[in-house]
Design a protein around this motif. Sequence first.
Motif, mmCIF file in Angstrom:
data_model
loop_
_atom_site.group_PDB
_atom_site.id
_atom_site.type_symbol
_atom_site.label_atom_id
_atom_site.label_comp_id
_atom_site.label_asym_id
_atom_site.label_seq_id
_atom_site.Cartn_x
_atom_site.Cartn_y
_atom_site.Cartn_z
ATOM 1 N N GLY A 43 0.786 -1.228 0.000
ATOM 2 C CA GLY A 43 0.000 0.000 0.000
ATOM 3 C C GLY A 43 0.816 1.275 0.000
ATOM 4 O O GLY A 43 0.261 2.371 -0.016
ATOM 5 N N GLU A 44 2.132 1.142 0.024
ATOM 6 C CA GLU A 44 3.013 2.296 0.129
ATOM 7 C C GLU A 44 3.430 2.780 -1.257
ATOM 8 O O GLU A 44 3.687 1.976 -2.144
ATOM 9 C CB GLU A 44 4.260 1.833 0.899
ATOM 10 N N THR A 45 3.525 4.121 -1.434
ATOM 11 C CA THR A 45 4.098 4.647 -2.670
ATOM 12 C C THR A 45 5.626 4.645 -2.521
ATOM 13 O O THR A 45 6.154 4.601 -1.403
ATOM 14 C CB THR A 45 3.630 6.089 -2.938
ATOM 15 N N PRO A 46 6.341 4.726 -3.648
ATOM 16 C CA PRO A 46 7.806 4.782 -3.552
ATOM 17 C C PRO A 46 8.298 5.938 -2.674
ATOM 18 O O PRO A 46 9.219 5.766 -1.873
ATOM 19 C CB PRO A 46 8.239 4.942 -5.004
ATOM 20 N N ARG A 47 7.663 7.118 -2.819
ATOM 21 C CA ARG A 47 8.083 8.258 -1.991
ATOM 22 C C ARG A 47 7.872 7.982 -0.506
ATOM 23 O O ARG A 47 8.719 8.304 0.333
ATOM 24 C CB ARG A 47 7.302 9.517 -2.376
ATOM 25 N N GLU A 48 6.704 7.401 -0.176
ATOM 26 C CA GLU A 48 6.424 7.080 1.237
ATOM 27 C C GLU A 48 7.455 6.091 1.760
ATOM 28 O O GLU A 48 7.903 6.184 2.910
ATOM 29 C CB GLU A 48 5.015 6.498 1.365
ATOM 30 N N CYS A 49 7.839 5.143 0.908
ATOM 31 C CA CYS A 49 8.855 4.156 1.303
ATOM 32 C C CYS A 49 10.196 4.838 1.570
ATOM 33 O O CYS A 49 10.852 4.567 2.578
ATOM 34 C CB CYS A 49 8.991 3.100 0.206
ATOM 35 N N ALA A 50 10.597 5.742 0.668
ATOM 36 C CA ALA A 50 11.895 6.414 0.834
ATOM 37 C C ALA A 50 11.916 7.245 2.115
ATOM 38 O O ALA A 50 12.915 7.253 2.850
ATOM 39 C CB ALA A 50 12.175 7.294 -0.387
ATOM 40 N N VAL A 51 10.781 7.914 2.402
ATOM 41 C CA VAL A 51 10.678 8.716 3.631
ATOM 42 C C VAL A 51 10.782 7.808 4.862
ATOM 43 O O VAL A 51 11.530 8.090 5.802
ATOM 44 C CB VAL A 51 9.344 9.503 3.639
ATOM 45 N N ARG A 52 10.030 6.699 4.850
ATOM 46 C CA ARG A 52 10.030 5.780 6.000
ATOM 47 C C ARG A 52 11.395 5.150 6.215
ATOM 48 O O ARG A 52 11.911 5.113 7.341
ATOM 49 C CB ARG A 52 8.964 4.681 5.782
ATOM 50 N N GLU A 53 12.011 4.672 5.133
ATOM 51 C CA GLU A 53 13.311 3.999 5.276
ATOM 52 C C GLU A 53 14.387 4.977 5.765
ATOM 53 O O GLU A 53 15.256 4.607 6.560
ATOM 54 C CB GLU A 53 13.734 3.375 3.941
#
Length: 171
Positions: A43-53
């Motif tokens: 359910g995550e977008t690539p941008r959301e993933c980069a922010v979270r990681e």
Amino acid sequence: MIEATLCFPLRDLESGTEVLLIEKRRGLGEGWYNGPGGKLETGETPRECAVRETREEVGLEVDPRDLEKAAELTFLLDGAIHTFCHVYRTTQFAGEPRESPEARPEWVDVDDVPYEQMWEDDQLWLPHVLAGETVAGEFQFEGGKPLDEAAFVDHDIERGVSFDGAARANE
Ligand SMILES: Nc1nc2c([nH]c(=O)n2[C@H]2C[C@H](O)[C@@H](COP(=O)(O)OP(=O)(O)OP(=O)(O)O)O2)c(=O)[nH]1
């Protein structure tokens, strides 16, 4: 296919520009330098993933709107797509880097990146990303799993690609 991200925070000093790298402490690419990043969660977008990681691995807060898309990398293993990786850079972030179980952060001059301690393909695309360019790359590995033990055998790189199309602007 795995979908993943990498994020390269940049800061300007009087001595030049530095990039925040991590020394990866576990998982794929353990012991090598990389940018903060990892696999997308459901359910995550690539941008959301980069922010979270970036938050999880080094403790920096990044606004997804400040992430500039810099590259799309396709990693093939034995002829099949293994990982598709979205690469971002940003000059805007809050906080101070801190260590985590996954990563030891280190600011490195962009002219002093330790390519000999990184994935072999990185020297082919990361210099362009750090110079503010865009890159689309395909990298072929052979020899079975895991990817970080396979042999890097071929590549194809296109520079100056556009990621600004309406459908892709938020990727
Ligand atoms: N710089 C660089 N990064 C790569 C290459 N190949 C590759 O998968 N990566 C990145 C994509 C991901 O950000 C990261 C691997 O994802 P990850 O860190 O979540 O992998 P892991 O196995 O440790 O996952 P986990 O156990 O933490 O869930 O490595 C490469 O050739 N160069």
